[in-house]
Design an enzyme around this catalytic site. Structure first.
Site, short mmCIF file in Angstrom:
data_model
loop_
_atom_site.label_atom_id
_atom_site.label_comp_id
_atom_site.label_asym_id
_atom_site.label_seq_id
_atom_site.Cartn_x
_atom_site.Cartn_y
_atom_site.Cartn_z
N ARG A 195 -9.35 -2.39 6.19
CA ARG A 195 -8.81 -1.43 5.21
C ARG A 195 -9.40 -1.64 3.84
O ARG A 195 -9.45 -2.76 3.34
CB ARG A 195 -7.28 -1.57 5.15
CG ARG A 195 -6.65 -1.29 6.49
CD ARG A 195 -5.14 -1.31 6.45
NE ARG A 195 -4.65 -1.01 7.79
CZ ARG A 195 -3.38 -0.85 8.10
NH1 ARG A 195 -2.45 -0.95 7.16
NH2 ARG A 195 -3.03 -0.60 9.34
N GLU A 203 7.22 -5.28 3.33
CA GLU A 203 6.85 -4.62 4.58
C GLU A 203 6.03 -5.51 5.52
O GLU A 203 4.99 -6.05 5.15
CB GLU A 203 6.04 -3.35 4.27
CG GLU A 203 5.65 -2.61 5.53
CD GLU A 203 4.76 -1.39 5.24
OE1 GLU A 203 4.78 -0.90 4.11
OE2 GLU A 203 4.06 -0.96 6.17
N SER A 217 5.55 -1.20 10.60
CA SER A 217 6.05 0.15 10.43
C SER A 217 6.00 0.88 11.75
O SER A 217 5.15 0.63 12.60
CB SER A 217 5.33 0.85 9.29
OG SER A 217 4.29 1.62 9.75
N ARG A 219 -2.05 -8.53 1.23
CA ARG A 219 -2.76 -7.23 1.28
C ARG A 219 -4.25 -7.50 1.28
O ARG A 219 -4.83 -7.84 0.26
CB ARG A 219 -2.37 -6.39 0.05
CG ARG A 219 -2.90 -4.95 0.06
CD ARG A 219 -2.57 -4.23 -1.24
NE ARG A 219 -1.13 -4.18 -1.46
CZ ARG A 219 -0.31 -3.28 -0.93
NH1 ARG A 219 -0.80 -2.33 -0.17
NH2 ARG A 219 0.98 -3.33 -1.17
N ARG A 245 0.22 -10.83 7.45
CA ARG A 245 1.51 -10.58 6.79
C ARG A 245 2.60 -11.45 7.37
O ARG A 245 3.45 -11.98 6.67
CB ARG A 245 1.90 -9.11 6.92
CG ARG A 245 1.12 -8.27 5.97
CD ARG A 245 1.94 -7.17 5.35
NE ARG A 245 1.10 -6.57 4.33
CZ ARG A 245 1.32 -5.41 3.76
NH1 ARG A 245 2.38 -4.69 4.12
NH2 ARG A 245 0.53 -4.95 2.83
#
Length: 461
Positions: free
Chosen positions: A286, A373, A376, A301, A415
């Site tokens: 990403r 988070e 999801s 991140r 994460r």
RNA sequence: GCCGGGGUCGCCUAGCCUGGUAGGGCGCCGGCCUGCUAAGCCGGUGGGGGUUCACCCCGCGCGGGUUCAAAUCCCGCCCCCGGCGCCA
């Protein structure tokens, strides 16, 4: 005309506007879409009529034996073509505009999605676990729980936990983002030894769990074509998230969801084969172009990580039950790890184009005093399947519908590691490894088993 | 990467050379017939538009071109199969 968005556009444009307003978008595009759709239909009628006339003449030419008659008909056909070409050009133009606009429309927001435009408007639906709350975060913690009427049991601690970034680089000394920045840029990382074992164990844990539930294990392509990406994400996400390969029509996947959704592209699936449940494992790439300076430290991140992803192709009438199943799976995984979490129902403005409804699973991060988070869970209804042309065929009456697609994180490695580093450290900086991971570590002599020990003493003020 | 063969309406296949409304089989859907089942017979089987069962348009891997007319001829691309080369 079974695509839900086009159906709504033609039958009840006001509803579609409402959905866009809830997302904080300009509902004016609906009027524009209706106008283009009507104009497109008008032109299709006209062009079809001229084509019909041309076809008639053409067929007469094939039959004509008399050369004079033939010459006359060919002249007539040529005349019709000149007339046709002009209208066809106009139709093509409108069709392109219409297509572009239709494909830019976001999914229809489900009625159970809360209003709101920011993260703060997400509505927690449940809390799990006994979070450790540093005394200095108590007030903040209460605000994040009691505001929604939840009484969450918690353990108050007097020492302030070390943040995941400092744990990784300073206390454990098992990560180096400075060297990685020099080598590849910011948001990259080197991980070493026990953290790498932990990464691998987490993935195996998730793979083991999901396959036991009957999900089919898939290792997908890590790169896909542009056409595929336009089938699974919107153009904005593309710009912010996707890396491309120079001089090739290939793009690095941001999640296994993309190739998993494309596994059945341009396919008719018989209804008795549904639901199809998959668990994909892949690296994710990403760009994080829209992230600015957020979470620059550590590995929360980053530009690449490993993820085990759940994916379901479902009948439309079953997809909302499937969403709950996926949520339950993800929750079970985090309960297994013992990481305290909450699940939020993501508000309309934060949904993203693709999902009709989305849950986030957020882990309590004791050093930050916030839920962050981790996973999801989305129902994309027929937004992706329309673009990828994935249909189900019902035996009864041979009806073709679009399937519904759903996706959910099982485990995203980096994460989850940050959550483990913050939740399971003790006062001395020793990190306890979740018991469920032990079986994936004990076969390796050099892997850690119960604890990850600090390289140096934790300094506290 | 090179050479050769190929991609046809869910599946299989005919048509391509020699341009003139894409045919057949299987499967499936609906109906008829029949004690039941099977078989048989009839119709349907992709996308779109429409005054919604009249009709029309589009569709033969994708995109261009030639032509009154392209599955068919020409060009580019993608994919599959075989051979050669390269390679962890």
């Amino acid at each position: 005309m079974p695509w839900s968005i086009l159906k709504l556009l033609r039958e009840n444009p006001e509803e579609l506007k409402k959905s866009l307003k809830r997302r904080g978008m300009d509902p004016g595009v609906v009027d524009e879409a209706v106008r283009l759709d009507n104009e497109w239909r008008r032109l299709v009628r006209l062009v079809d009529e001229i084509r019909h006339r041309h076809n008639q003449v053409t067929r007469m030419i094939a039959k004509a034996r008399d050369p004079e008659e033939r010459r006359r008909l060919i002249e007539e056909a040529k005349r019709i073509i000149r007339e046709r070409e002009e209208l066809e050009k106009k139709l093509q133009e409108i069709a392109r505009e219409r297509e572009k606009l239709l494909l830019s429309l976001p999914n229809i927001v489900h009625e159970s999605v809360p209003d709101g435009q920011t993260e703060d408007d997400n509505v927690p639906i449940k809390f799990w676990g006994v979070p450790r709350v540093w005394r200095g975060h108590l007030e903040e913690f209460r605000r994040q729980t009691e505001r929604w009427g939840f009484k969450v049991p918690h353990e108050v601690i007097d020492w302030k936990p070390v943040g995941h970034a400092d744990m990784l680089e300073k206390v454990l000394a098992l990560g180096d983002t400075y060297k990685a920045a020099q080598v590849a840029g910011s948001r990259f990382y080197y991980l070493f030894d026990d953290i790498v074992w932990l990464d691998a164990a987490l993935l195996l844990y998730a793979i083991d769990f999901m396959t036991r539930k009957g999900y089919r294990l898939v290792l997908p392509p890590y790169m896909v074509r542009y056409k595929v990406l336009m089938g699974v994400i919107d153009i904005e996400t593309f710009k912010d998230a996707i890396y491309s390969i120079k001089d090739e029509d290939l793009y690095l996947i941001a999640t296994a969801e993309h190739p998993l959704a494309a596994l059945y592209m341009e396919t008719d699936i018989p209804e008795e084969e549904l639901p199809i449940k998959l668990v994909g494992v892949s690296p994710c790439f990403r760009r994080e172009a829209g992230a600015g300076n957020r979470d620059l430290k550590g590995i929360f991140r980053v530009h690449q990580f490993h993820k085990v992803e759940q994916f379901i192709y479902s009948k439309p009438e079953e997809s909302w039950d499937m969403l709950e199943e996926l949520r339950e799976n993800t929750e079970e995984l985090f309960r297994g790890l013992g990481i305290p979490y909450r699940v939020v129902n993501v508000c309309a403005g934060e949904l993203g184009h693709v999902a009709a409804k989305k849950y986030d699973l957020e882990a309590w991060m004791p050093a930050q005093g916030r839920y962050r988070e981790m996973a999801s869970i989305s129902n994309c209804t027929d937004w992706q399947s329309y673009r990828l042309r994935i249909r189900l065929v019902r035996r009864k009456g041979m009806v073709r519908d679009y399937v519904h697609t759903l996706n959910a994180t099982a485990i995203a490695s980096t994460r989850t590691i940050t959550a483990i580093l913050e939740n399971f450290q003790d006062e001395d900086g020793v990190v306890t490894i979740p018991k469920v991971l032990r079986r994936y570590l004990e076969i390796f002599p050099r892997a850690p088993k119960d604890y990850i020990y600090p390289a140096r003493r934790v300094k506290r003020e």
